[in-house]
Design an enzyme around this catalytic site. Structure first.
Site, PDB file in Angstrom:
ATOM      1  N   GLU A   6       0.319  -1.267   0.085  1.00  0.00           N
ATOM      2  CA  GLU A   6      -0.153  -0.191   0.262  1.00  0.00           C
ATOM      3  C   GLU A   6       1.248   1.550  -0.113  1.00  0.00           C
ATOM      4  O   GLU A   6       0.506   2.208   0.624  1.00  0.00           O
ATOM      5  CB  GLU A   6      -0.914   0.020   1.331  1.00  0.00           C
ATOM      6  N   HIS A  35      -0.364   5.618   7.534  1.00  0.00           N
ATOM      7  CA  HIS A  35      -1.163   4.564   7.549  1.00  0.00           C
ATOM      8  C   HIS A  35      -1.963   3.641   7.693  1.00  0.00           C
ATOM      9  O   HIS A  35      -0.651   2.890   8.941  1.00  0.00           O
ATOM     10  CB  HIS A  35      -1.522   4.206   5.869  1.00  0.00           C
ATOM     11  N   HIS A  78      -4.986   0.519  10.555  1.00  0.00           N
ATOM     12  CA  HIS A  78      -6.333   0.504  10.845  1.00  0.00           C
ATOM     13  C   HIS A  78      -6.822   0.466  12.541  1.00  0.00           C
ATOM     14  O   HIS A  78      -7.642  -0.936  12.151  1.00  0.00           O
ATOM     15  CB  HIS A  78      -5.872  -1.427  10.722  1.00  0.00           C
ATOM     16  N   HIS A  82     -11.676  -0.486   6.772  1.00  0.00           N
ATOM     17  CA  HIS A  82      -9.681  -0.568   6.434  1.00  0.00           C
ATOM     18  C   HIS A  82      -9.009   0.413   7.433  1.00  0.00           C
ATOM     19  O   HIS A  82      -8.747  -0.510   8.086  1.00  0.00           O
ATOM     20  CB  HIS A  82      -9.559   0.028   4.946  1.00  0.00           C
TER      21      HIS A  82
HETATM   22 MN    MN Z   1      -4.552  -0.814   5.353  1.00  0.00          MN
END
Ligand code: MN
Length: 239
Positions: A77, A96, A98, A166
């Site tokens: 990602e 980023h 979760h 996500h």
């Molecule tokens: Mn992710």
């Protein structure tokens, strides 16, 4: 110390902080824009943030290619990072993650908004990006620049974009700033979830958010959190 060396150390510190504060587990990542080349960024190879070391940090171009021919597996990602740097010259660091407490707000109509002052940096509006809108049935991962750019478009001029089912991606003017935002994202989400159970919620007003957001990223209070979390994560020697 050379600016690039310090940036690499800072990426390691950022990874360790996010892991230690429970914002990421084996997954999730943090990058910083290259201090001398705005068309590049620094991100670990595919490794759990808690385990990231200096030698793991790789230089990528904004399209997500390792520039020095590094063949170690990168994060799938990584396009999230390049696409945000491409769209936002004001942004120097991206996270980023979760984090579980944030997830309910990615799948329900209740908007996530800052309700505690330490989270005012996440901005007044947190858009939700649904990969299905443009890309149909996927594994929900952002695995190419088209998806990354679509995510960056939804982020727009905001600080954080939620990702349906996500997690979230956060963009900061500095690494300590984006780490602080990421640490307080789940805190703020937990407080809001609890408060919603009690009834009507009084969120921060736009003026209150603006008053806090006007704080400079190099403000001493930002450094204070950075040092504290680095020490807690056991990597004060990298500061
Ligand atoms: Mn992710």
């Amino acid at each position: 110390m050379d600016k690039l060396d310090q940036a690499i150390r800072d990426v390691v510190i950022g990874n360790r902080i996010l892991a230690h504060e429970g914002v990421v587990d084996a997954y999730g990542h943090v990058s910083v824009r290259h201090p001398r080349d705005s068309g590049r960024y620094l991100l670990s190879r595919s490794r759990a943030p808690e385990l990231v070391e200096l030698g793991d940090v790789i230089e990528f171009d904004l399209a997500g290619n390792a520039v020095a021919g590094d063949t170690r597996p990168p994060y799938l990602e990584r396009f999230i990072h390049g696409a945000i740097y491409e769209a936002r010259p004001d942004i120097q660091a991206v996270v980023h993650a979760h984090a579980e407490a944030v997830l309910p707000f990615t799948i329900s109509p209740t908007p996530l908004r800052p309700v505690v002052h330490m989270a005012s940096f996440i901005g007044r509006h947190l858009p939700v990006w649904d990969i299905r809108d443009r890309f149909g049935a996927t594994n929900l991962l952002v695995v190419n620049m088209a998806q990354g750019r679509d995510l960056a478009r939804t982020l727009g001029a905001e600080r954080v974009v939620l990702m349906r089912g996500h997690g979230f991606s956060a963009a900061g003017r500095s690494l300590p700033e984006v780490i602080r935002m990421a640490v307080y994202m789940p805190v703020n989400a937990r407080v809001l979830l609890e408060a919603l159970r009690l009834g009507e919620v009084k969120a921060l007003s736009p003026d209150e958010i603006e008053a806090h957001a006007s704080m400079k990223p190099e403000d001493p209070s930002m450094r204070r959190g950075w040092e504290y979390w680095a020490a807690r994560a056991g990597c004060a020697e990298l500061l």
